[in-house]
Design an enzyme around this catalytic site. Structure first.
Site, PDB file in Angstrom:
ATOM      1  N   TYR A  69     -23.898  -9.584 -33.132  1.00 46.91           N
ATOM      2  CA  TYR A  69     -24.079  -8.720 -32.098  1.00 46.91           C
ATOM      3  C   TYR A  69     -23.516  -9.132 -30.587  1.00 46.91           C
ATOM      4  O   TYR A  69     -23.476  -8.374 -29.825  1.00 46.91           O
ATOM      5  CB  TYR A  69     -25.782  -8.362 -31.923  1.00 46.91           C
ATOM      6  CG  TYR A  69     -25.977  -7.128 -33.142  1.00 46.91           C
ATOM      7  CD1 TYR A  69     -26.279  -7.779 -34.450  1.00 46.91           C
ATOM      8  CD2 TYR A  69     -25.776  -5.804 -32.713  1.00 46.91           C
ATOM      9  CE1 TYR A  69     -26.746  -6.784 -35.454  1.00 46.91           C
ATOM     10  CE2 TYR A  69     -25.899  -4.903 -33.802  1.00 46.91           C
ATOM     11  CZ  TYR A  69     -26.397  -5.535 -35.071  1.00 46.91           C
ATOM     12  OH  TYR A  69     -26.609  -4.362 -35.858  1.00 46.91           O
ATOM     13  N   ARG A  72     -20.209  -7.923 -30.387  1.00 47.23           N
ATOM     14  CA  ARG A  72     -20.102  -6.799 -29.755  1.00 47.23           C
ATOM     15  C   ARG A  72     -20.577  -6.505 -28.407  1.00 47.23           C
ATOM     16  O   ARG A  72     -20.244  -5.603 -27.717  1.00 47.23           O
ATOM     17  CB  ARG A  72     -20.884  -5.769 -30.768  1.00 47.23           C
ATOM     18  CG  ARG A  72     -20.197  -5.869 -32.418  1.00 47.23           C
ATOM     19  CD  ARG A  72     -21.052  -5.294 -33.212  1.00 47.23           C
ATOM     20  NE  ARG A  72     -21.096  -3.823 -32.794  1.00 47.23           N
ATOM     21  CZ  ARG A  72     -22.028  -2.735 -33.466  1.00 47.23           C
ATOM     22  NH1 ARG A  72     -22.833  -3.256 -34.305  1.00 47.23           N
ATOM     23  NH2 ARG A  72     -22.050  -1.666 -32.998  1.00 47.23           N
ATOM     24  N   HIS A 123     -29.273   4.861 -32.321  1.00 49.62           N
ATOM     25  CA  HIS A 123     -29.109   3.888 -32.897  1.00 49.62           C
ATOM     26  C   HIS A 123     -29.512   2.550 -31.982  1.00 49.62           C
ATOM     27  O   HIS A 123     -29.383   1.271 -32.285  1.00 49.62           O
ATOM     28  CB  HIS A 123     -27.618   3.521 -33.655  1.00 49.62           C
ATOM     29  CG  HIS A 123     -27.579   4.489 -34.754  1.00 49.62           C
ATOM     30  ND1 HIS A 123     -26.389   4.648 -35.459  1.00 49.62           N
ATOM     31  CD2 HIS A 123     -28.337   5.334 -35.612  1.00 49.62           C
ATOM     32  CE1 HIS A 123     -26.581   5.548 -36.280  1.00 49.62           C
ATOM     33  NE2 HIS A 123     -27.573   5.954 -36.633  1.00 49.62           N
ATOM     34  N   CYS A 131     -39.015  -7.357 -30.293  1.00 48.55           N
ATOM     35  CA  CYS A 131     -39.484  -8.522 -31.047  1.00 48.55           C
ATOM     36  C   CYS A 131     -39.342  -8.188 -32.761  1.00 48.55           C
ATOM     37  O   CYS A 131     -39.216  -6.990 -32.907  1.00 48.55           O
ATOM     38  CB  CYS A 131     -40.819  -8.596 -30.870  1.00 48.55           C
ATOM     39  SG  CYS A 131     -41.663  -9.889 -31.701  1.00 48.55           S
ATOM     40  N   CYS A 185     -40.111 -14.318 -28.852  1.00 50.66           N
ATOM     41  CA  CYS A 185     -40.669 -13.028 -28.109  1.00 50.66           C
ATOM     42  C   CYS A 185     -41.744 -13.762 -27.122  1.00 50.66           C
ATOM     43  O   CYS A 185     -42.519 -14.542 -27.288  1.00 50.66           O
ATOM     44  CB  CYS A 185     -41.593 -12.116 -29.165  1.00 50.66           C
ATOM     45  SG  CYS A 185     -42.624 -10.982 -28.450  1.00 50.66           S
ATOM     46  N   CYS A 188     -45.554 -12.400 -28.380  1.00 55.29           N
ATOM     47  CA  CYS A 188     -46.341 -13.190 -29.494  1.00 55.29           C
ATOM     48  C   CYS A 188     -45.620 -14.535 -30.308  1.00 55.29           C
ATOM     49  O   CYS A 188     -46.005 -14.763 -31.280  1.00 55.29           O
ATOM     50  CB  CYS A 188     -46.165 -11.954 -30.464  1.00 55.29           C
ATOM     51  SG  CYS A 188     -44.767 -11.798 -31.402  1.00 55.29           S
TER      52      CYS A 188
HETATM   53  N1  APR Z   1     -10.532   9.475 -32.137  1.00 56.62           N
HETATM   54  C1  APR Z   1     -11.332  10.302 -32.810  1.00 56.62           C
HETATM   55  N2  APR Z   1     -11.786   9.718 -33.975  1.00 56.62           N
HETATM   56  C2  APR Z   1     -11.501   8.218 -34.417  1.00 56.62           C
HETATM   57  C3  APR Z   1     -10.733   7.737 -33.522  1.00 56.62           C
HETATM   58  C4  APR Z   1     -10.101   8.320 -32.224  1.00 56.62           C
HETATM   59  N3  APR Z   1      -9.371   7.460 -31.418  1.00 56.62           N
HETATM   60  N4  APR Z   1     -10.608   6.518 -34.083  1.00 56.62           N
HETATM   61  C5  APR Z   1     -11.279   6.513 -35.238  1.00 56.62           C
HETATM   62  N5  APR Z   1     -11.814   7.734 -35.538  1.00 56.62           N
HETATM   63  C6  APR Z   1     -12.747   8.140 -36.562  1.00 56.62           C
HETATM   64  C7  APR Z   1     -12.456   7.676 -38.059  1.00 56.62           C
HETATM   65  O1  APR Z   1     -11.637   8.280 -38.496  1.00 56.62           O
HETATM   66  C8  APR Z   1     -13.795   7.822 -38.712  1.00 56.62           C
HETATM   67  O2  APR Z   1     -14.032   9.138 -39.116  1.00 56.62           O
HETATM   68  O3  APR Z   1     -14.039   7.709 -36.027  1.00 56.62           O
HETATM   69  C9  APR Z   1     -14.773   7.825 -37.563  1.00 56.62           C
HETATM   70  C10 APR Z   1     -15.719   6.402 -37.156  1.00 56.62           C
HETATM   71  O4  APR Z   1     -16.459   6.366 -38.351  1.00 56.62           O
HETATM   72  P1  APR Z   1     -17.410   5.243 -38.475  1.00 56.62           P
HETATM   73  O5  APR Z   1     -16.579   3.943 -38.176  1.00 56.62           O
HETATM   74  O6  APR Z   1     -18.311   5.317 -39.762  1.00 56.62           O
HETATM   75  O7  APR Z   1     -18.450   5.255 -37.101  1.00 56.62           O
HETATM   76  P2  APR Z   1     -19.618   6.022 -37.090  1.00 56.62           P
HETATM   77  O8  APR Z   1     -19.451   7.366 -37.914  1.00 56.62           O
HETATM   78  O9  APR Z   1     -20.058   6.035 -35.773  1.00 56.62           O
HETATM   79  O10 APR Z   1     -20.606   5.333 -38.040  1.00 56.62           O
HETATM   80  C11 APR Z   1     -22.028   5.676 -38.090  1.00 56.62           C
HETATM   81  O11 APR Z   1     -22.620   3.616 -39.068  1.00 56.62           O
HETATM   82  O12 APR Z   1     -22.413   1.346 -39.192  1.00 56.62           O
HETATM   83  C12 APR Z   1     -23.244   2.348 -38.889  1.00 56.62           C
HETATM   84  O13 APR Z   1     -24.551   2.066 -36.972  1.00 56.62           O
HETATM   85  C13 APR Z   1     -23.364   2.308 -37.302  1.00 56.62           C
HETATM   86  O14 APR Z   1     -23.427   3.880 -35.695  1.00 56.62           O
HETATM   87  C14 APR Z   1     -22.716   3.475 -36.738  1.00 56.62           C
HETATM   88  C15 APR Z   1     -22.975   4.332 -37.825  1.00 56.62           C
END
Ligand code: APR
Length: 295
Positions: A69, A72, A123, A131, A185, A188
């Site tokens: 994290y 990210r 999310h 915590c 935390c 706690c």
């Molecule tokens: N423009 C439009 N679409 C795009 C682009 C772009 N430049 N680049 C990638 N994509 C598309 C991909 O084809 C895919 O369908 O975006 C989508 C990304 O899908 P995921 O990676 O699954 O992301 P998301 O749908 O947000 O995931 C949902 O899963 O892992 C968990 O918590 C995490 O919030 C996330 C959730």
């Protein structure tokens, strides 16, 4: 121009002042340099999302989860909103009948000044802390120190050949951070073993915030004329359920995705639906030009 990718037909809908629901995913931020999780260019193709984004993973190795994290957070802090974020922000600033459900935790819609009253982040956010003790309600928001703590410095070192981020390169063992090194935390932590600070992110197997779900469901129940699925694989049931709810209530579905022209997407369209294949950064300014002008 095929019917389902006809911009003029989409623009004609906007003149009727429709209620527009936006459901955003990682693809919206891809052109800001933040990897997605699946689909075109996924980050976790080497990892299952469940590996690191669960309470079980955190209990087993809180240091590893925090390094992921922290990485990210670092990437998101360096990233800038792209024209797709700015187009949605301009839309929400100029047009009342719009509401955004975002799965993204990167803070880029906020950086683009998207009006927060029309945004629900289902999310959580990378800059939030909470915590790990389920019985404790401690939370902190906007913790933007980078690195958050000295122990997480390896995840904030900019990636180059000499220092690939360990979690993206299995050949490099991640630095070992013990349970005791994770900040406690403040509420706690002194007496609770599980009183550790964790990311305020909704992990797999965890429920979304009830208030957030209620706000979204209430907005949808007020009627949705157009629902846009923007850069999401629609595989995680939180966002998928909102998309289904809007469509089953009669909303026209608009898929904005690199993969939108693939058969499994096109096969999912009704007569009046749309599928715009391409980069959300390029498509969104064009789709909403009648309302936002030139972004
Ligand atoms: N423009 C439009 N679409 C795009 C682009 C772009 N430049 N680049 C990638 N994509 C598309 C991909 O084809 C895919 O369908 O975006 C989508 C990304 O899908 P995921 O990676 O699954 O992301 P998301 O749908 O947000 O995931 C949902 O899963 O892992 C968990 O918590 C995490 O919030 C996330 C959730």
């Amino acid at each position: 121009m095929p019917r389902h990718s006809d911009f003029a037909r989409f623009h004609a809908l906007l003149s009727a002042k429709p209620r527009i629901l936006l459901v955003c995913g990682a693809g919206l931020s891809a052109s800001s340099g933040l990897p997605t999780f699946r689909g075109a260019g996924g980050l976790w193709r080497e990892y299952s999302a469940v590996d690191l984004a669960t309470p079980e993973a955190f209990e087993q190795d809180p240091g590893l989860v925090w390094l992921f994290y922290a990485y990210r957070r670092h990437m998101s802090m360096k990233a800038n909103p792209n024209r797709g974020h700015h187009a949605l922000a301009a839309l929400a600033q100029k047009y009342d009948n719009v509401f955004c459900v975002s799965q993204n935790v990167d803070g880029l819609l906020e950086k683009a000044d998207y009006p927060l009253e029309k945004l629900r982040k289902i999310h959580g956010c990378l800059y939030g802390l909470k915590c790990f003790n389920e019985d404790c309600d401690w939370r902190a928001s906007n913790s933007t120190d980078d690195p958050l703590w000295p122990i997480l410095a390896p995840a904030s070192a900019d990636v180059d050949s000499t220092n690939p981020i360990p979690l993206l390169d299995p050949a490099h063992p991640a630095p070992k951070i013990s349970w005791d090194e994770i900040p406690k935390c403040p509420k706690c932590g002194a007496e609770e073993e599980y009183g550790l600070q964790r990311p305020d992110i909704v992990w797999f197997g965890e429920p979304m915030d009830d208030h957030v779900v209620r706000d979204v469901e209430e907005w949808i129940d007020g009627g949705v004329d157009i629902v846009l699925s923007i850069g999401t694989s629609e595989v995680v049931n939180t966002a998928a359920s909102f998309l289904y709810h809007a469509r089953s209530n009669g909303a026209i579905y608009v898929n904005v995705n690199l993969d939108a022209a693939l058969p499994h997407h096109l096969g999912n369209l009704d007569q009046d639906d749309f599928a715009f294949a391409g980069d959300a950064m390029e498509l969104l300014p064009k789709l909403f030009e009648p309302i936002i002008g030139d972004v």
